[in-house]
Design an enzyme around this catalytic site. Sequence first.
Site, short mmCIF file in Angstrom:
data_model
loop_
_atom_site.label_atom_id
_atom_site.label_comp_id
_atom_site.label_asym_id
_atom_site.label_seq_id
_atom_site.Cartn_x
_atom_site.Cartn_y
_atom_site.Cartn_z
N THR A 183 6.39 -42.20 58.22
CA THR A 183 7.27 -41.29 58.93
C THR A 183 6.77 -41.01 60.35
O THR A 183 5.58 -41.05 60.59
CB THR A 183 7.25 -40.00 58.10
OG1 THR A 183 7.84 -40.30 56.85
CG2 THR A 183 7.96 -38.85 58.74
N VAL B 114 15.94 -37.34 48.38
CA VAL B 114 15.68 -36.73 49.68
C VAL B 114 14.25 -36.20 49.70
O VAL B 114 13.83 -35.51 48.76
CB VAL B 114 16.67 -35.57 49.96
CG1 VAL B 114 16.38 -34.92 51.30
CG2 VAL B 114 18.11 -36.07 49.91
N GLY C 114 6.57 -36.33 50.04
CA GLY C 114 7.62 -35.33 50.26
C GLY C 114 7.80 -34.34 49.14
O GLY C 114 8.05 -33.15 49.38
N1 ASP Z 1 7.43 -37.44 53.91
C1 ASP Z 1 8.16 -38.66 53.72
C2 ASP Z 1 8.97 -38.57 52.46
O1 ASP Z 1 8.48 -38.10 51.46
C3 ASP Z 1 7.28 -39.86 53.63
C4 ASP Z 1 6.28 -40.03 54.76
O2 ASP Z 1 5.84 -39.04 55.36
O3 ASP Z 1 5.92 -41.17 55.06
O4 ASP Z 1 10.09 -39.01 52.47
#
Ligand code: ASP
Length: 349
Positions: A215, A244, A269
Amino acid sequence: MWGKTVKAVILAMTIGESMSIANDTPDYALVIHGGAGTITPDKLTPELEATIRKDLLAALAAGQRILAQNGSALDAITETIQVLENSPHFNAGRGAVFTAEGTNELDSSIMDGRNLDAGAISGVRNIKNPITLARAVMEKSPHVMMQGHGAEAFAKEQGIETANDAYFHTDHRWQQYEDAKARKAGPLLDHDGKGTSQEGPSINKATNGDYKFGTVGAVALDRAGNLAAGTSTGGMTLKMHGRVGDSPIIGAGTYANNQSCAVSATGHGEFFIRATVARNICALMEYAGLGLQEAADQIVLQQLVEMKGEGGIIAIDKEGNISMTFNTPGMFRGSLTNHKEASVAIYKD
Ligand code: ASP
């Protein structure tokens, strides 16, 4: 005579103090991340590492151009995040990971610390720069969050740029998807190489070892003293259709309030949602009077660790203090202020 000297000393002390405050507090500052995870030197070739560093620096430069010309924190983070979304090396926009169905579903959010305005989108397809759609939801719709087809229709109405499936099809992501499917892994966190299958966590045995790019996010303080935060992601490889994560959830993956701080998160997440990570860091500053780093440590290094939630955050407060805190071996990150030139880092120092 003596009285005059005392007055002069007091004056000198006052000037000296205010000068040092002026020097320590930057006029503007920008912090970015490109995901956190099991990122160790053996996992990156020198060429790939150099490319990633170059992309991070390009993103910082794009934001700095805006901040240096008295532009807003909001514009700076929007521009910065677009540069990262356009890079195939991060799990956002072009480099997004594949879902269980072999598609790319994008999540993003943005928040304006001036007035707590916020915009978010989840599960959208074929949007070239999801952060621009999140911003359009904030500025051009009466809503905070839109998802799926409705958000895509709104994007069309707003003239937001789209891209075909081929644009999002990067070979290393497809390989990652194929490897994960072959191993019958559950949803894989892009950045740590672990999957959560029915049997529990499984170790990533992918030959390309490429489960570490994550991300993206940016937080900024502008010359007017305003804060803003934004985050963009493709989520998790093999995530279920409709899943999500925290990135588009205001309070979990993104938060900004001029009264405290601006935060963008990256990590598993499901844990970040439950721990309302971004908002909790700001709340600890607002309600408990903690400093930025203390607040970040409490959430990322204590609470998340106790919950076994892996990841990290970037944050900035209204004084321009910066935090880049993570509980994983590495996090792609970078920062600059008007006093300090851009620098990027990947591993734990
Ligand atoms: N936080 C993101 C998710 O869970 C993944 C990430 O940070 O790479 O969708």
